[in-house]
Design a protein around this motif. Structure first.
Motif, PDB file in Angstrom:
ATOM      1  N   ASP A 172      26.933  12.913  41.552  1.00 53.29           N
ATOM      2  CA  ASP A 172      27.890  13.982  41.259  1.00 53.29           C
ATOM      3  C   ASP A 172      29.323  13.470  41.276  1.00 53.29           C
ATOM      4  O   ASP A 172      30.156  13.931  40.485  1.00 53.29           O
ATOM      5  N   LEU A 173      29.614  12.546  42.186  1.00 56.44           N
ATOM      6  CA  LEU A 173      30.980  12.018  42.303  1.00 56.44           C
ATOM      7  C   LEU A 173      31.213  10.802  41.424  1.00 56.44           C
ATOM      8  O   LEU A 173      32.340  10.322  41.338  1.00 56.44           O
ATOM      9  N   GLY A 174      30.171  10.267  40.780  1.00 58.95           N
ATOM     10  CA  GLY A 174      30.318   9.043  40.004  1.00 58.95           C
ATOM     11  C   GLY A 174      30.593   7.842  40.888  1.00 58.95           C
ATOM     12  O   GLY A 174      31.401   6.969  40.529  1.00 58.95           O
ATOM     13  N   ALA A 175      29.942   7.786  42.050  1.00 57.73           N
ATOM     14  CA  ALA A 175      30.232   6.763  43.057  1.00 57.73           C
ATOM     15  C   ALA A 175      29.106   5.738  43.132  1.00 57.73           C
ATOM     16  O   ALA A 175      27.986   5.965  42.666  1.00 57.73           O
ATOM     17  N   THR A 176      29.443   4.585  43.735  1.00 55.68           N
ATOM     18  CA  THR A 176      28.446   3.572  44.068  1.00 55.68           C
ATOM     19  C   THR A 176      27.885   3.891  45.446  1.00 55.68           C
ATOM     20  O   THR A 176      28.634   4.070  46.409  1.00 55.68           O
ATOM     21  N   TYR A 177      26.562   3.961  45.546  1.00 59.03           N
ATOM     22  CA  TYR A 177      25.921   4.422  46.774  1.00 59.03           C
ATOM     23  C   TYR A 177      25.393   3.234  47.576  1.00 59.03           C
ATOM     24  O   TYR A 177      24.714   2.348  47.040  1.00 59.03           O
ATOM     25  N   LEU A 178      25.727   3.201  48.878  1.00 64.73           N
ATOM     26  CA  LEU A 178      25.267   2.152  49.791  1.00 64.73           C
ATOM     27  C   LEU A 178      24.709   2.807  51.050  1.00 64.73           C
ATOM     28  O   LEU A 178      25.219   3.839  51.511  1.00 64.73           O
ATOM     29  N   GLU A 179      23.690   2.183  51.631  1.00 59.33           N
ATOM     30  CA  GLU A 179      23.152   2.586  52.918  1.00 59.33           C
ATOM     31  C   GLU A 179      23.211   1.395  53.861  1.00 59.33           C
ATOM     32  O   GLU A 179      22.647   0.332  53.555  1.00 59.33           O
ATOM     33  N   GLY A 189      29.527  -7.316  55.882  1.00 58.50           N
ATOM     34  CA  GLY A 189      30.087  -8.411  55.102  1.00 58.50           C
ATOM     35  C   GLY A 189      29.360  -8.663  53.803  1.00 58.50           C
ATOM     36  O   GLY A 189      29.978  -8.829  52.747  1.00 58.50           O
ATOM     37  N   ARG A 190      28.025  -8.655  53.854  1.00 58.47           N
ATOM     38  CA  ARG A 190      27.267  -9.045  52.661  1.00 58.47           C
ATOM     39  C   ARG A 190      27.109  -7.893  51.679  1.00 58.47           C
ATOM     40  O   ARG A 190      27.278  -8.078  50.470  1.00 58.47           O
ATOM     41  N   TYR A 191      26.795  -6.713  52.173  1.00 53.07           N
ATOM     42  CA  TYR A 191      26.531  -5.597  51.270  1.00 53.07           C
ATOM     43  C   TYR A 191      27.799  -4.811  50.953  1.00 53.07           C
ATOM     44  O   TYR A 191      28.235  -4.745  49.797  1.00 53.07           O
ATOM     45  N   PHE A 192      28.386  -4.234  51.977  1.00 51.36           N
ATOM     46  CA  PHE A 192      29.595  -3.444  51.733  1.00 51.36           C
ATOM     47  C   PHE A 192      30.748  -4.324  51.251  1.00 51.36           C
ATOM     48  O   PHE A 192      31.477  -3.965  50.323  1.00 51.36           O
ATOM     49  N   GLY A 193      30.908  -5.498  51.856  1.00 51.42           N
ATOM     50  CA  GLY A 193      32.018  -6.368  51.485  1.00 51.42           C
ATOM     51  C   GLY A 193      31.941  -6.851  50.052  1.00 51.42           C
ATOM     52  O   GLY A 193      32.959  -6.923  49.342  1.00 51.42           O
ATOM     53  N   SER A 194      30.742  -7.164  49.576  1.00 50.21           N
ATOM     54  CA  SER A 194      30.624  -7.650  48.200  1.00 50.21           C
ATOM     55  C   SER A 194      30.983  -6.565  47.196  1.00 50.21           C
ATOM     56  O   SER A 194      31.640  -6.829  46.175  1.00 50.21           O
ATOM     57  N   VAL A 195      30.566  -5.309  47.460  1.00 48.69           N
ATOM     58  CA  VAL A 195      30.911  -4.213  46.556  1.00 48.69           C
ATOM     59  C   VAL A 195      32.407  -3.933  46.591  1.00 48.69           C
ATOM     60  O   VAL A 195      33.051  -3.753  45.549  1.00 48.69           O
TER      61      VAL A 195
END
Length: 619
Positions: A172-179, A189-195
């Motif tokens: 709905d927000l046009g966002a990139t989704y991470l868990e 560092g690896r997941y959130f940081g790379s995005v």
């Protein structure tokens, strides 16, 4: 260079409520963005030019990629945004990247964000085009398998935010989704940081492209191209609501002239009413077996449990001995027909035969209305339940499927007559169209088409003849016309076929079919790309002429707007000169692009060429 990151929400369950103090530096060090930036982050308002300070946000800065300043404004509580939305919006306008956080174990806060704040942010984000990262922090207790049924686990499961809801919010927000199950160095560092670094690099590239343009704009008055307005919206085609049920109800009430089934009471022998065998056989397999059995003598047994308990093979209806009368004389002089007399042996059905026939004629799907009508007449709930069960036995194919949704869906509204379309079953008229034989039923034609009603009811040759020739219409076109009368739907295969059916509908004064054909023509033309429009052999101007000739006013106006919106394509075609002076004036007034825009574009291109020549002379 600097990058502004705005973070909203809390990765901890509960967050910060209204009236509570913002988290301090000690609490901040456990947050998502602080964990990514590391020990180089400094708490305090940034000193960059043009930056805004808002007390609802916790501000801190750091450096990435060597010399790039990252300014983070973090608001842990959504409730704090309500205090001063205007200043919060100004902070959001400066954001290069937006990070939205929530804890997967705090479902109440997530629902507040999804239902209260996301609708407010969605139009702003679409307008600004800011990249958004939606981060779900925390681990669900039962991610490894199906949810446990014990009370404790069930309560934990209901309090956690499912993966599907978070993913839907990101869409709905046009966002990139991470868990992120936890805020350790691997996930942060690896997941959130790379995005985050990907979006920061894209932001830096975009700003690097803008810098030379700004410097050049300060030195030279850069030419701006003219603004092109969007083309005007095409006018809508309005289609009337379906009158199929009302037409069939009219046939039952006033179409006695074409009735070929008579009902009589089994007790008194009194006449109860008339009906049409074609409609009854199309809706009910019971009537089909009763009326079309070998020599029409078979008596299908009722599937009603109440009657079976009597111990005999009783039926709800039966044919009268010698009931089929051929060459029935008509007092009005019309062609002779065949009459079938049926005996209603069930007393409840005998009392409510009219309501039952009305239910069948209207499509056999309005069960609630039927039950209300029976309750009003019988005043006995037990008798209503018994009669409803017997009516279902009349309409069902077999006992196992008589009350299933699929069995009811097979007999919805206009689809009840689909088995009669182009079928010789109880056909009493044959249309001869270009050598093709098309069987039909006068009762259906009279109910659905006023011109057919006048043709078969008046003192015309068609009223006394079984074979009716049709001239000036192709067999495929007339078959599509008959399909609409029987099914209340029309799906022409092409623009030309739709126009042919439209002409036939105008000939027989069926307005709704005419409007449905107009919608089909518009849909086909609108789906064509510009290259196909320029090369197609279909003449839109001639379609315009035919629409005006056959009183298709909505299509006529729509085609004028369509030609105007595609002016550069149609103005170069030879048939464009066939437009009348009034039509050409209207197209010129609505044309896109307008003459003013083309003139401004020509002047802009000339000034641009002169500017290039002057630069070459200087060099």
């Amino acid at each position: 260079m600097s990058i502004h990151i705005v973070a909203l929400g809390s990765e901890c369950p509960g967050g910060v409520g209204p009236g509570e103090e913002l988290m301090g530096q000690g609490q901040l060090q456990g947050g998502l963005l602080w964990s990514y930036l590391g020990h180089g982050a400094l708490v305090g308002p940034c000193d960059l030019e043009g930056s805004l300070h808002n007390p609802a946000f916790m501000e801190y800065t750091s450096r990435v990629f060597g010399d790039v300043t990252v300014v983070v404004r973090d608001c842990p509580s959504w409730d704090l945004l309500d205090s001063d939305w205007a200043s919060v919006r100004k902070v959001l306008e400066q954001a290069d990247i937006l990070v939205i956080k929530y804890a997967v174990t705090d479902k109440l806060a997530f629902q507040q964000v999804r239902n209260g704040y996301a609708p407010r942010l969605r139009p702003l984000l679409r307008h600004w085009g800011v990249p958004v990262i939606l981060v779900a922090v925390g681990a669900r207790l039962n991610d490894e398998g199906p949810p446990c049924t014990c009370p404790l686990c069930a309560s934990d499961w209901s309090s956690c935010v499912p993966h599907s809801e978070g993913l839907q919010l990101s869409r709905d927000l046009g966002a990139t989704y991470l868990e992120l199950p936890s805020l350790n160095h691997v996930f942060v560092g690896r997941y959130f940081g790379s995005v985050l670094e990907y979006f920061m690099i894209q932001c830096l590239k975009h700003k690097a492209k803008e810098r030379p343009d700004k410097r050049r704009g300060n030195k030279v008055n850069e030419l701006r191209p003219p603004h092109l307005e969007q083309p005007a919206r095409l006018p809508p085609i309005r289609v009337e609501e379906s009158s199929f049920s009302q037409d069939m109800q009219w046939l039952l009430e006033r179409g006695v002239q074409f009735a070929d089934v008579a009902f009589y009471s089994g007790d008194s022998g009194k006449e109860l009413g008339w009906a049409h065998a074609a409609v009854l056989c199309a809706v009910s397999p019971y009537f089909r077996q009763l009326l079309l059995g070998p020599k029409a003598r078979e008596r299908p047994q009722s599937r009603c449990v109440c009657r079976e308990r009597d111990g005999g093979p009783h039926s709800l209806l039966s044919t009268w001995d010698g009931s089929i009368i051929d060459d029935l004389p008509r007092s009005d002089g019309h062609m002779t027909g065949r009459l079938t007399r049926l005996v209603v042996k069930d007393p409840l059905l005998c009392m409510c035969l009219w309501e039952t026939l009305m239910f069948i004629y209207r499509g056999a799907w309005e069960w609630e209305h039927l039950q209300e009508a029976l309750e009003e007449k019988l005043k006995n709930s037990l008798a209503v339940a018994q009669l409803m069960e017997r009516i279902r036995s009349l309409l069902s194919r077999d006992r196992s499927s008589r009350d299933t949704p699929s069995a009811r869906a097979a007999q919805l509204g206009p689809q009840t007559l689909v088995n009669l379309f182009n079928s010789p079953l109880y056909s009493d008229v044959i249309f001869m169209v270009q050598g093709s034989v098309l069987p039909a039923h006068r009762a259906v034609l009279v109910a659905r088409c006023d011109v057919m009603a006048a043709m078969f009811s008046g003192k015309y040759a068609e009223a006394r003849s079984r074979v009716v020739p049709i001239h000036g219409v192709s067999s495929d076109t007339f078959l599509s016309f008959l399909e609409y009368l029987y099914t209340d739907s029309c799906c022409p295969a092409s623009v030309l076929q739709a126009m042919a059916v439209l002409v036939c509908a105008e000939m027989y004064q069926v307005k709704r079919l005419q409007h449905l054909c107009e919608v089909c023509v518009c849909a086909y033309l609108q789906s064509m790309p510009s290259r196909e429009l320029s090369s197609t052999g279909i003449s839109v101007v001639r379609l315009l002429r035919r629409a005006k000739c056959h009183n298709a006013e909505q299509l006529y106006i729509w085609l004028l707007h369509f030609i105007a919106n595609n002016y550069l394509i149609f103005s170069h075609k030879p048939d464009f000169l066939e437009l009348s002076e009034e039509e050409r004036e209207q197209v010129e007034r609505l044309r896109w692009p307008s003459r003013g825009y083309l003139q401004e574009l020509s002047e802009y291109q000339q000034r641009r060429r002169k500017l290039r020549k002057s630069r070459c002379l200087v060099m």
